[in-house]
Every structure is written in C-alpha cells, then in structure tokens.
Design a protein around this motif. Structure first.
Motif, PDB file in Angstrom:
ATOM      1  N   ARG A 118      -3.648  -2.473  -2.917  1.00  0.00           N
ATOM      2  CA  ARG A 118      -4.668  -2.978  -2.004  1.00  0.00           C
ATOM      3  C   ARG A 118      -4.703  -4.509  -2.059  1.00  0.00           C
ATOM      4  NH1 ARG A 118      -8.959   0.278  -0.470  1.00  0.00           N
ATOM      5  NH2 ARG A 118     -10.293  -1.583  -0.538  1.00  0.00           N
TER       6      ARG A 118
ATOM      7  N   ASP B 222      -7.331  -6.414  -1.834  1.00  0.00           N
ATOM      8  CA  ASP B 222      -8.444  -6.954  -2.621  1.00  0.00           C
ATOM      9  C   ASP B 222      -8.233  -6.791  -4.131  1.00  0.00           C
ATOM     10  OD1 ASP B 222      -8.730  -4.210  -2.575  1.00  0.00           O
ATOM     11  OD2 ASP B 222     -10.753  -4.198  -1.728  1.00  0.00           O
ATOM     12  N   GLU B 223      -7.123  -6.164  -4.526  1.00  0.00           N
ATOM     13  CA  GLU B 223      -6.800  -6.052  -5.950  1.00  0.00           C
ATOM     14  C   GLU B 223      -5.866  -7.177  -6.416  1.00  0.00           C
ATOM     15  OE1 GLU B 223      -5.015  -2.194  -6.083  1.00  0.00           O
ATOM     16  OE2 GLU B 223      -6.938  -1.141  -6.220  1.00  0.00           O
TER      17      GLU B 223
ATOM     18  N   PRO C  83      -4.911  -2.151   2.881  1.00  0.00           N
ATOM     19  CA  PRO C  83      -6.358  -1.920   2.921  1.00  0.00           C
ATOM     20  C   PRO C  83      -7.086  -2.916   2.015  1.00  0.00           C
ATOM     21  CG  PRO C  83      -5.280  -0.283   1.522  1.00  0.00           C
ATOM     22  CD  PRO C  83      -4.188  -1.079   2.174  1.00  0.00           C
ATOM     23  N   GLY C  84      -8.375  -3.060   2.262  1.00  0.00           N
ATOM     24  CA  GLY C  84      -9.177  -3.945   1.425  1.00  0.00           C
ATOM     25  C   GLY C  84      -9.132  -5.390   1.878  1.00  0.00           C
TER      26      GLY C  84
ATOM     27  N   ASP D 277       0.805  -1.218   0.000  1.00  0.00           N
ATOM     28  CA  ASP D 277       0.000   0.000   0.000  1.00  0.00           C
ATOM     29  C   ASP D 277       0.839   1.268   0.000  1.00  0.00           C
ATOM     30  OD1 ASP D 277       0.859  -0.506   2.608  1.00  0.00           O
ATOM     31  OD2 ASP D 277      -0.852   0.511   3.513  1.00  0.00           O
TER      32      ASP D 277
END
Length: 207
Positions: A38, A40-41, A61-62, A12
């Motif tokens: 992130r 979630d990517e 994050p995510g 990040d």
C-alpha cells in the motif's frame, strides 16, 4: 567491498512484488530490506528500514505512488525514488518527477536494466524510459482544469449528468459545461472518449 544498496519495494500486486524482490536479490550489490502493498505504508516502513532506493508502483491503495513519492522525499530526503509502473503514461511521468522521483521505468524493463536503473538512481543520476520521455515532451501538461479533471474522474464510473452533479456537489449545468470543455480540450467525440484519452495520458490519477 561497499555495503549493498538497500531497496524498498511498494506494489499492490503480491506476485509482481515478489518477482521484483527475487530478481533484485540475485544482484550481489542490492538487498531488498522491505516490501509493502500500500502507498500509505511506504513512509512508515522506510523510516523503520532506512532504504537507499524505493521502487514505487503508481496505482496503489491508500496512497498512489506519486503522492507516496512526495511524502517519502519529505520524510527521508536521502532515500531516492524509482517509479516502476505498468502504466507508462506521460502524465504519470511528469507528475512523478514533479513529486521528486529520480527515475521512471515500466515493469517490462529487463531485470538487468532494472537493477542498473537502481544503481544509477542511487548514484544520483536520473533514469527515465526514453520512449515515455519523448511522449511526455510531445504531449505536454494536462490541458484540463482541476474541476474538469474531477468531472472526468467521476465520469469514469458512468452515471447520468444528474449522478455526477450529486456526487460532486455541483449543478447539472456546471457539470455539462465542464464535460463539454473537457471533450473539446481532449479532442474527443463524446464523454467516454474524453475519459479514455485523459486516462491514457495519466491526467486522471487520484480519487
């Protein structure tokens, strides 16, 4: 000459991510095919670029890097995972390996050693920071129950027992009991110290 090892970077911090990409790109047998900021990517980008090895940070994050490891191993079993983190915490190492990571190193690893770690993971070997491995064996798994962990996570942000109880939908008495148990299990003198010890050991990763 064989095809270069395809690498995905997930961190990040843009500066760190860029530095890692620049260092790895200097190696003739490595090529960075994707960079994400992130957790979630990771899986969508990995599906798009088909990396051989993914370098994942832990705190993103995510989705945190350990959850992202599990998701990536499920979605693309042929992609190997090397966790590269600032936080060399025993609990993180244990959970990363349980999630399917093939390696775990800290970010201050010299560039040449990091590149070699990518090669070794790609070759099917396991790469673990030796100091952290020893600490993990000495520390063992988290002694905290799931509820005690939840209470300490909430306590990281401060607040009264009433605040914690409201946030966790528990009675104040139950919160006090969990805090007391957590303080005892961590060998701490108070709530703040219990949070600090659990944090240092990597037992509080998550929301």
């Amino acid at each position: 000459m064989s095809e270069p090892i395809r690498v995905l970077l997930a961190d990040d911090q843009a500066l760190v991510r860029g530095a890692l990409a620049a260092l790895l790109s200097l190696e003739p047998d490595l090529t960075v095919v994707a960079e994400v900021g992130r957790g979630d990517e990771v899986v969508p980008e990995a599906r798009r670029t088909t990396p051989d090895v993914a370098l994942l940070d832990v705190e993103m994050p995510g989705l945190d890097g350990i959850a992202a490891t599990a998701a990536l191993r499920a979605a693309l079993p042929t992609c190997r995972v090397l966790v590269v983190t600032t936080f060399g915490r025993p609990g993180y190492l244990r959970r990363a390996m349980e999630a399917g990571a093939n390696g775990f190193v800290v970010k201050d690893t010299p560039a040449r050693q990091l590149a070699e770690a990518v090669r070794r993971v790609h070759a099917g070997l396991r790469v673990v920071d030796p100091t952290l491995a020893a600490e993990t064996l000495a520390t063992g798994a988290s002694p905290l129950t799931e509820r005690e962990t939840d209470v300490l996570r909430a306590a990281r942000h401060g607040g009264t027992v009433a605040d914690l109880a409201a946030a966790l939908h528990l009675s104040e008495g139950t919160v006090r009991n969990h805090l007391s148990a957590a303080i005892g299990k961590t060998g701490a003198r108070n709530r703040a110290e219990a949070v600090r010890i659990a944090e240092q050991n990597g037992w509080l990763l998550g929301d």
